[in-house]
Design a protein around this motif. Structure first.
Motif, short mmCIF file in Angstrom:
data_model
loop_
_atom_site.label_atom_id
_atom_site.label_comp_id
_atom_site.label_asym_id
_atom_site.label_seq_id
_atom_site.Cartn_x
_atom_site.Cartn_y
_atom_site.Cartn_z
N PHE A 74 -2.07 -3.40 -4.18
CA PHE A 74 -0.75 -3.25 -3.57
C PHE A 74 0.29 -4.14 -4.25
CE2 PHE A 74 -3.36 -2.00 0.19
CZ PHE A 74 -2.84 -0.72 0.34
N ARG A 75 1.47 -3.55 -4.48
CA ARG A 75 2.55 -4.31 -5.10
C ARG A 75 3.91 -4.07 -4.45
NH1 ARG A 75 5.15 -0.67 -8.33
NH2 ARG A 75 3.96 1.15 -9.05
N ALA A 76 4.02 -3.08 -3.54
CA ALA A 76 5.32 -2.78 -2.93
C ALA A 76 5.15 -2.00 -1.64
CB ALA A 76 6.20 -2.00 -3.90
N LEU A 77 6.24 -1.99 -0.84
CA LEU A 77 6.32 -1.17 0.37
C LEU A 77 7.13 0.07 0.07
CD1 LEU A 77 7.41 -4.02 2.85
CD2 LEU A 77 5.07 -3.26 2.42
N SER A 78 6.73 1.19 0.64
CA SER A 78 7.53 2.40 0.48
C SER A 78 8.84 2.24 1.24
CB SER A 78 6.77 3.62 1.00
OG SER A 78 6.69 3.59 2.41
N GLU A 79 9.82 3.06 0.91
CA GLU A 79 11.12 2.97 1.60
C GLU A 79 10.97 3.31 3.08
OE1 GLU A 79 13.93 1.72 0.45
OE2 GLU A 79 12.76 1.26 -1.35
N GLU A 80 10.08 4.25 3.40
CA GLU A 80 9.88 4.59 4.81
C GLU A 80 9.28 3.42 5.58
OE1 GLU A 80 7.74 7.95 7.68
OE2 GLU A 80 7.44 8.02 5.51
N VAL A 81 8.34 2.71 4.95
CA VAL A 81 7.76 1.54 5.59
C VAL A 81 8.82 0.46 5.80
CG1 VAL A 81 6.16 -0.39 5.27
CG2 VAL A 81 5.41 1.96 4.82
N LYS A 82 9.67 0.25 4.79
CA LYS A 82 10.74 -0.72 4.95
C LYS A 82 11.65 -0.35 6.12
CE LYS A 82 11.04 -2.15 0.07
NZ LYS A 82 11.92 -2.20 -1.12
N ALA A 83 11.97 0.94 6.24
CA ALA A 83 12.83 1.38 7.33
C ALA A 83 12.18 1.11 8.68
CB ALA A 83 13.15 2.86 7.17
N ARG A 84 10.88 1.38 8.78
CA ARG A 84 10.18 1.14 10.05
C ARG A 84 10.11 -0.36 10.36
NH1 ARG A 84 5.15 5.44 10.63
NH2 ARG A 84 6.37 7.30 10.10
#
Length: 467
Positions: free
Chosen positions: A343-353
């Motif tokens: 893992f190296r990043a969060l998806s944009e949807e995860v960031k929004a949640r």
């Protein structure tokens, strides 16, 4: 002491004579003045190593005089002196930059201890509050292990730096999981005591009958089970900082002894006949409303005012804006390295949640969420399908990801409890309450109207029985 000596500003001739005599007998050189005008003139013409300042002067407000002195020479520690009925003025002085305060009447030991502490921790020619932090970060940047640069946290960092050089007691409040121990460590880390020990003690996790021994120590044979001498937390923190977490859980009898310790800087282990002096700075924390505890008679009012000198309130994670993402990305990288994941990043949807989520368990809850994701999944990007159930729409996991369902608030119908042993009923009620409050023992204890230490003991006993 240094050749500069002490400056005593006290308008009562008899008290001036007593203080001067005690200090001179201890080897200090003292210059005494009786009013603000002559005191300020002496401060400018013969700069002292420390100032003892009575706040009730005939020609000027003592707080205003202190502010002018500190504006000219912020590195000089000021010890304010006030009457018993004016402790609120002493607290105001501490918040304005005083190093310590003395409440009349005080004894010789308390006076000398305050002066020795002030001289030992004065920074020649430098205000420690404006010194570069040991972490190497900027003046407004995070301190210690904190992550985040939101406006509420920048205010916290500024307060930590401003109080660092003082001996003032820091009282940290905030919801469970906001990082109160990290805050205490940060205060210690940028203070003049950073090279000394930092000793944390969770007052809610220790049985009340053992707390006095944990704080002040005991001698062998002083009570059943005392098979050897024990050094208490206060002695272990000598020269450093003692952090009392969940301080509102202290037994009232121990609160009296803690107040005496704060007033005299001496400790007396259980079973000892003589007290000994220690040099300790106190930082305390609670997730309760301390004033409410005072109103309910569970916390001494005089101890509250002695401890609640410089309050620092830690904001909940939901009020910290983009800190949520900054913390999540930092923790994700750390956990991925520990678990050997990619893992190296969060998806944009995860960031929004993450931005929308209320985070009732604050940073501690986020750590649990990300540990869950990293342990049960793998990949370069954390997707929404990998999140635990409580971060899914309607609380249900989405398809396509391996997730661990979060525990529901368990129903406890009366019929399920009838006919069961009382110990089992008690355990099921306690476990259900813990789940309802996100695993927070202090919150569950408040709902059940018991001490957190009682719950900790029961949980530990259940764990031993299952081993």
């Amino acid at each position: 002491m240094s050749a500069a000596g002490l400056l005593l500003i006290e308008d009562t001739p008899s008290l001036q004579m007593v203080y001067e005599s005690v200090l001179a007998a201890a080897g200090h050189r003292v210059r005494a003045e009786a009013d603000a005008r002559s005191g300020l003139a002496a401060f400018r013409t013969e700069p002292p190593s420390a100032v003892l300042l009575d706040l009730m002067l005939p020609d000027r407000n003592g707080l205003d005089l202190m502010a002018e002195m500190l504006a000219e020479r912020p590195e000089v520690p000021v010890i304010v002196i006030t009457a018993n009925g004016s402790i609120n003025k002493a607290v105001a002085a501490m918040r304005a930059g005083a190093h310590d305060f003395l409440v009349k009447p005080f004894d010789e030991a308390r006076l000398l201890n305050a002066v020795e502490n002030a001289l030992a921790h004065a920074l020649p020619g430098l205000d420690a509050a404006n010194a570069a932090p040991a972490t190497g970060q900027g003046q407004s940047g995070p301190l210690g292990a904190f992550i985040g640069s939101s406006e509420p946290m920048r205010a916290v960092y500024a307060k930590i730096r401003s109080v660092a050089r003082s001996m003032a007691t820091v009282f940290i409040t905030g919801e469970s999981g906001t990082g109160k121990e990290l805050c205490a460590e940060a205060v210690h880390g940028v203070s003049n005591r950073a090279t000394g020990p930092f000793v944390p003690l969770n007052c809610g996790a220790i049985p009340s009958e053992l707390l006095e021994s944990e704080v002040f120590g005991h001698l062998r044979g002083s009570f059943t089970g005392a098979i050897a001498d024990k050094q208490g937390a206060a002695a272990a923190a000598d020269g450093g900082t003692l952090f009392l977490d969940e301080v509102c859980e202290l037994d009232l009898n121990l609160q009296t002894k803690l107040l005496r310790f704060l007033q005299t800087s001496t400790i007396q282990p259980v079973g000892a006949t003589r007290a000994r002096k220690v040099n300790v700075r106190i930082i305390c924390a609670t997730n309760r409303d301390p004033l409410d505890a005072v109103r309910r008679g569970r916390f001494r009012e005089d101890l509250y005012y002695r401890l609640h000198v410089v309050p620092i309130h830690l904001p909940p994670l939901r009020d910290r804006g983009e800190d949520v993402i900054e913390i999540a990305e930092h923790v994700l990288a750390r956990y991925a390295g520990e678990e050997g994941r990619a893992f190296r990043a969060l998806s944009e949807e995860v960031k929004a949640r993450f931005r929308r989520h209320a985070w009732p368990g604050n940073v501690r809850q986020m750590l649990n969420v990300l540990r869950n994701v990293v342990v049960l999944n793998d990949g370069a990007i954390v997707t929404a399908a990998m999140l635990p159930a409580d971060l899914q729409p309607d609380g249900r996991p989405e398809a396509g990801g391996l997730v661990r369902a979060a525990p529901r608030h368990p129903a406890l119908p009366l019929d399920d409890l009838l006919g069961r042993p009382l110990a089992e009923v008690e355990r099921r009620v306690i476990e259900a309450t813990l789940v309802l409050h996100g695993g927070s023992v202090p919150r569950a204890a408040r709902v059940l109207d018991v001490s957190p230490s009682t719950l900790y003991r029961k949980i530990t006993a259940w764990g031993r029985a299952e081993d």
